[in-house]
Enzyme design. Structure first.
Site, PDB file in Angstrom:
ATOM      1  NE  ARG A  15     -21.361   1.942  17.615  1.00 39.51           N
ATOM      2  CZ  ARG A  15     -21.907   2.837  16.810  1.00 39.51           C
ATOM      3  NH1 ARG A  15     -21.165   3.492  15.962  1.00 39.51           N
ATOM      4  NH2 ARG A  15     -23.193   3.111  16.872  1.00 39.51           N
ATOM      5  CE1 TYR A 126     -24.372  18.318  12.921  1.00 42.85           C
ATOM      6  CE2 TYR A 126     -22.262  19.206  13.622  1.00 42.85           C
ATOM      7  CZ  TYR A 126     -23.006  18.457  12.747  1.00 42.85           C
ATOM      8  OH  TYR A 126     -22.401  17.838  11.686  1.00 42.85           O
TER       9      TYR A 126
END
Ligand code: 1CP
Length: 319
Positions: A15, A126
């Protein structure tokens, strides 16, 4: 469970320099990251590497997944005008999901792949708050104060979620998990009134999909019965409710998933072993039990403890 990969050095390496959303959109990375914990720990199933906000971004919402924080929405959804920015999705909007699932199913062979999506309430939290929240003040203000807008938002999210899950089923996942991680913020009455109809419409839409449906939440002791009724084959239980108690609430027709406290993994092997045996024993009272943690893996977890835990669960449950 969420973020099993985050505790792995090989995950952190792959990542490096790649944003979370970008990694979710690259089938090669999704495949490799999904396989990492399977190779390491010899678990019985793989959980698809993605995030619950991926379909919402595909639906036109400008958002990012910020390291150390989570999803952050550029312009929160709080009015009817805002809602117009959240359009329905077509399978072609998430073609990278189809590609990644197909690659994974080929690589995994007989190991099942679990697909997932966020449930309407957790996604709405969210979108309305603009990011992670502890109090859900703006979310609840809309839920109580503007029920028509609330229902329109959750219905749109249910539609997006159903499309997103059907894409994964069509591409070959063996089970789906609906994450309503933050539903525990609600009373049972409010859950049944404002949330359950929308989650139920997602789960109902998958009745004929031919795959088990897992319905997960955190802090949901008072919601377990309703979350089962919403249309789950398996109800996820966090560590706060013993699985035998949970089974009495959920009823004899559904299996359970859970529920070792992720923090136990930091307490030394003797404690891990004792608690894992307890979870397995209590899970034995349900018609089926998927051993898991009660929530996601903490990034600081020692991966070797996870490998050892998996071996212990295999040993005890094969007897
Ligand atoms: O093992 C895996 O990595 C599986 C893939 C996965 C899943 C199933 C990720 C990757 N996210 C999720 C689901 C998810 N995302 C949920 C539901 C499950 C749960 O309750 O754990 C939720 C609530 C999110 C939202 C989210 N995304 C958060 C939580 C924020 C908050 O409100 O506290 C966070 C931190 C993220 C980012 C994220 N998603 C996934 C990873 C590996 C990460 C970390 C980002 C990074 O490594 O850069």
């Amino acid at each position: 469970m969420r973020q099993a990969g985050r505790s792995l050095p090989e995950y952190r390496k792959i990542r490096q320099g790649v944003g979370m959303l970008e990694s979710c959109r690259r089938p090669d990375l999704v495949t490799e990251i999904t396989l990492q914990p399977v190779r390491r720990h010899n678990v019985d199933a793989a959980i698809f590497f993605s995030d619950i906000v991926v379909p919402v971004a595909a639906a036109g919402i400008d958002l990012d997944i910020v390291a150390g924080t989570g999803p952050v929405v550029a312009e929160p959804v709080r009015t009817e005008v805002d809602l117009a920015r959240l359009r329905a999705i077509e399978p072609g909007d998430v073609a990278f999901i189809t590609e990644a699932v197909e690659l994974l199913v080929a690589e995994l062979g007989t190991t099942p792949l679990i697909g997932f999506a966020g449930a309407p309430f957790t996604l709405a939290s969210y979108l309305i708050e603009g990011g992670p929240s502890r109090t859900y003040l703006k979310t609840k203000a809309m839920m109580y104060g503007a029920p028509d807008l609330w229902n329109a938002l959750l219905a749109r999210l249910a539609e997006i979620t159903l499309t997103f899950l059907k894409v994964q089923v069509d591409a070959g996942v063996s089970a789906v998990q609906l994450f309503d991680s933050w539903a525990g913020a609600l009373s049972e009455a409010d859950y049944r009134r404002f949330v359950m109809p929308h989650s139920a419409s997602v789960l109902r839409g998958l009745v004929d999909a031919g795959v088990p449906r897992i319905h997960f939440g955190v802090g949901t002791a008072v919601l377990l019965e309703a979350m089962g009724e919403a249309g789950a084959d398996v109800v996820g239980v966090d560590w706060r409710t013993p699985l035998d108690v949970a089974t009495k609430r959920i009823g004899p027709d559904r299996s359970v998933q859970g529920n070792l406290d992720p923090a136990i993994l930091f307490a030394g092997w003797d404690t891990v072993e004792r608690e894992a045996r307890r979870v397995l024993q209590q899970g034995g009272s349900a018609p089926g039990h998927v051993f898991n943690l009660g929530h996601g893996v903490m990034p600081e977890t020692d991966p070797d403890v996870l490998t050892r835990l998996t071996a212990l669960v295999h040993e005890v449950s094969s007897r």
